[in-house]
Design a protein around this motif. Structure first.
Motif, PDB file in Angstrom:
ATOM      1  N   GLU A   6       1.000  -1.402  -0.039  1.00 20.88           N
ATOM      2  CA  GLU A   6      -0.096   0.056   0.123  1.00 20.88           C
ATOM      3  C   GLU A   6       0.921   1.349  -0.106  1.00 20.88           C
ATOM      4  O   GLU A   6       0.765   2.246   0.870  1.00 20.88           O
ATOM      5  CB  GLU A   6      -0.988   0.059   1.146  1.00 20.88           C
ATOM      6  CG  GLU A   6      -2.008  -1.076   0.981  1.00 20.88           C
ATOM      7  CD  GLU A   6      -3.393  -0.956   1.624  1.00 20.88           C
ATOM      8  OE1 GLU A   6      -3.440   0.223   2.264  1.00 20.88           O
ATOM      9  OE2 GLU A   6      -3.827  -1.928   2.280  1.00 20.88           O
ATOM     10  N   VAL A   7       1.707   1.419  -1.053  1.00 23.28           N
ATOM     11  CA  VAL A   7       2.681   2.475  -1.081  1.00 23.28           C
ATOM     12  C   VAL A   7       2.220   3.249  -2.378  1.00 23.28           C
ATOM     13  O   VAL A   7       2.032   2.708  -3.415  1.00 23.28           O
ATOM     14  CB  VAL A   7       3.986   1.774  -1.359  1.00 23.28           C
ATOM     15  CG1 VAL A   7       5.291   2.972  -1.627  1.00 23.28           C
ATOM     16  CG2 VAL A   7       4.500   1.102  -0.348  1.00 23.28           C
ATOM     17  N   ARG A   8       2.119   4.650  -2.124  1.00 24.48           N
ATOM     18  CA  ARG A   8       1.528   5.359  -3.252  1.00 24.48           C
ATOM     19  C   ARG A   8       2.658   6.045  -4.020  1.00 24.48           C
ATOM     20  O   ARG A   8       3.751   6.515  -3.494  1.00 24.48           O
ATOM     21  CB  ARG A   8       0.806   6.545  -2.707  1.00 24.48           C
ATOM     22  CG  ARG A   8      -0.677   6.047  -2.243  1.00 24.48           C
ATOM     23  CD  ARG A   8      -1.551   7.564  -1.472  1.00 24.48           C
ATOM     24  NE  ARG A   8      -2.774   7.107  -1.477  1.00 24.48           N
ATOM     25  CZ  ARG A   8      -3.596   7.587  -0.688  1.00 24.48           C
ATOM     26  NH1 ARG A   8      -3.046   8.559   0.410  1.00 24.48           N
ATOM     27  NH2 ARG A   8      -4.898   7.456  -0.603  1.00 24.48           N
ATOM     28  N   LYS A   9       2.482   5.828  -5.393  1.00 22.76           N
ATOM     29  CA  LYS A   9       3.273   6.585  -6.318  1.00 22.76           C
ATOM     30  C   LYS A   9       3.071   8.015  -6.440  1.00 22.76           C
ATOM     31  O   LYS A   9       4.038   8.750  -6.197  1.00 22.76           O
ATOM     32  CB  LYS A   9       3.372   5.742  -7.791  1.00 22.76           C
ATOM     33  CG  LYS A   9       4.266   6.580  -8.750  1.00 22.76           C
ATOM     34  CD  LYS A   9       4.384   5.840  -9.919  1.00 22.76           C
ATOM     35  CE  LYS A   9       5.128   6.523 -10.993  1.00 22.76           C
ATOM     36  NZ  LYS A   9       5.122   5.734 -12.333  1.00 22.76           N
ATOM     37  N   MET A  10       1.743   8.033  -6.431  1.00 22.74           N
ATOM     38  CA  MET A  10       1.073   9.695  -6.555  1.00 22.74           C
ATOM     39  C   MET A  10      -0.310   9.496  -6.039  1.00 22.74           C
ATOM     40  O   MET A  10      -0.843   8.344  -6.181  1.00 22.74           O
ATOM     41  CB  MET A  10       1.474  10.132  -7.809  1.00 22.74           C
ATOM     42  CG  MET A  10       0.856   9.544  -9.203  1.00 22.74           C
ATOM     43  SD  MET A  10      -0.780   9.647  -9.449  1.00 22.74           S
ATOM     44  CE  MET A  10      -0.803  11.417  -9.946  1.00 22.74           C
ATOM     45  N   ASN A  11      -0.778  10.689  -5.585  1.00 24.21           N
ATOM     46  CA  ASN A  11      -2.185  10.692  -5.318  1.00 24.21           C
ATOM     47  C   ASN A  11      -2.649  12.317  -5.117  1.00 24.21           C
ATOM     48  O   ASN A  11      -2.027  12.864  -4.297  1.00 24.21           O
ATOM     49  CB  ASN A  11      -2.453  10.170  -3.924  1.00 24.21           C
ATOM     50  CG  ASN A  11      -3.988  10.124  -3.651  1.00 24.21           C
ATOM     51  OD1 ASN A  11      -4.602  10.986  -2.977  1.00 24.21           O
ATOM     52  ND2 ASN A  11      -4.802   8.908  -3.938  1.00 24.21           N
ATOM     53  N   ARG A  12      -3.122  12.667  -6.209  1.00 18.46           N
ATOM     54  CA  ARG A  12      -3.652  13.895  -6.297  1.00 18.46           C
ATOM     55  C   ARG A  12      -4.579  14.748  -5.043  1.00 18.46           C
ATOM     56  O   ARG A  12      -4.129  15.756  -4.758  1.00 18.46           O
ATOM     57  CB  ARG A  12      -4.276  14.172  -7.659  1.00 18.46           C
ATOM     58  CG  ARG A  12      -3.503  14.062  -8.939  1.00 18.46           C
ATOM     59  CD  ARG A  12      -4.299  14.349 -10.190  1.00 18.46           C
ATOM     60  NE  ARG A  12      -5.121  13.072 -10.357  1.00 18.46           N
ATOM     61  CZ  ARG A  12      -4.739  11.887 -11.074  1.00 18.46           C
ATOM     62  NH1 ARG A  12      -3.464  11.856 -11.631  1.00 18.46           N
ATOM     63  NH2 ARG A  12      -5.366  11.052 -11.414  1.00 18.46           N
ATOM     64  N   GLN A  13      -5.309  13.503  -4.713  1.00 18.41           N
ATOM     65  CA  GLN A  13      -6.259  14.353  -3.502  1.00 18.41           C
ATOM     66  C   GLN A  13      -5.413  14.356  -2.213  1.00 18.41           C
ATOM     67  O   GLN A  13      -5.671  15.272  -1.594  1.00 18.41           O
ATOM     68  CB  GLN A  13      -7.392  13.235  -3.217  1.00 18.41           C
ATOM     69  CG  GLN A  13      -8.551  13.602  -2.407  1.00 18.41           C
ATOM     70  CD  GLN A  13      -9.438  12.386  -2.204  1.00 18.41           C
ATOM     71  OE1 GLN A  13      -9.040  11.437  -1.739  1.00 18.41           O
ATOM     72  NE2 GLN A  13     -10.870  12.720  -2.435  1.00 18.41           N
ATOM     73  N   GLY A  14      -4.447  13.495  -2.270  1.00 17.89           N
ATOM     74  CA  GLY A  14      -3.705  13.486  -0.713  1.00 17.89           C
ATOM     75  C   GLY A  14      -2.942  14.905  -1.080  1.00 17.89           C
ATOM     76  O   GLY A  14      -2.458  15.693  -0.075  1.00 17.89           O
TER      77      GLY A  14
END
Length: 252
Positions: free
Chosen positions: A49-57
């Protein structure tokens, strides 16, 4: 390398995308996770559960890292390897591996069982003090039937891609209540590192752990110790606790 010259340490940790809480109480924990991973002092760190990218965050949190989470979490001197499992409306996330040892090569295989859960395995070949070690990071499905089929695909991958005499680690969030996948993993010659005499290695939920969902299995490597760090700081960073295993460098 930590510990002694004859051992190396492996950790697996589901970091819950670096964010904890619900609704307005949601808080960013990725910076604390960075310090925590450094404190683990593991030679190989397997993350889910590692994010590469997340616009909302990135819009919600002022301190959202500019780097992808795998690169942000890698301690100084470590190599980060990441592969996306799931693409969502706001971004993408997957599995990652951090290591202080040289990475020889890496690959990824989609093991999604149905369209509602995007899952994959990350395979990284690492040179551990001259010993080739294959590390596979997994995050298995929520449904038992999915996990059974994903373990079968994992076995096919290992038989196809990895020579039988070489060392293998499989680590991650197995979502395996009751360790029911242990039998299938044992049939592949993989030993559960937490199956050692000692205190229970419960990893979920982090605030009051009642079960173990996170596992480290190994072939051609002998586990010598297994532990789970506990306490209020660890309980607040993710809904899982990390699992740590020390292995002997002498192949088994």
């Amino acid at each position: 390398m930590n510990s002694t010259a004859n051992t190396f340490r492996v950790a697996t940790y589901n970091i819950h995308k670096g964010v904890q809480g619900i609704g307005p109480a949601r808080r960013l924990e990725i910076h604390n996770l960075g310090h925590a991973i450094e404190q683990l002092d593991a030679d190989i760190v397997c993350l889910q559960e590692v994010r590469k990218m997340n616009r909302q965050g990135a819009l919600r949190f002022a301190r959202w890292p500019e780097l992808p989470q795998a690169d942000f979490l890698a301690p100084e001197g470590y190599t980060a390897v990441y592969e996306t499992n799931a693409v969502t409306r706001h971004g993408e996330h997957g599995n990652a591996l951090l290591t202080r040892w040289p990475v020889i090569r890496s690959s990824h295989q989609d093991i999604s069982d149905h369209r509602f859960e995007q899952r994959g395995l990350l395979h990284v070949l690492i040179d551990v003090d001259g010993l080739p070690v294959h590390a596979i990071v997994v995050h298995l499905g929520l449904i038992k039937g999915s996990r059974v089929r994903q373990i079968a695909r994992l076995r096919e991958f290992i038989e196809r891609e990895i020579p039988p005499e070489e060392a293998v680690l499989v680590a991650g969030d197995f979502n395996d209540w009751g360790a029911r996948m242990r039998y299938a993993m044992n049939a592949m010659g993989m030993r559960d590192s937490s199956d050692l005499r000692g205190p229970p290695t419960l990893t979920y939920p982090s605030r009051l752990p009642v079960t173990q969902l996170d596992f480290i299995y190994a072939r051609q490597l002998a586990p010598v110790a297994c532990s789970v760090p506990r306490g209020p700081i660890w309980a607040r960073m993710s809904d899982h606790l990390p699992l740590l295993t020390e292995f002997s460098l002498a192949t088994k």
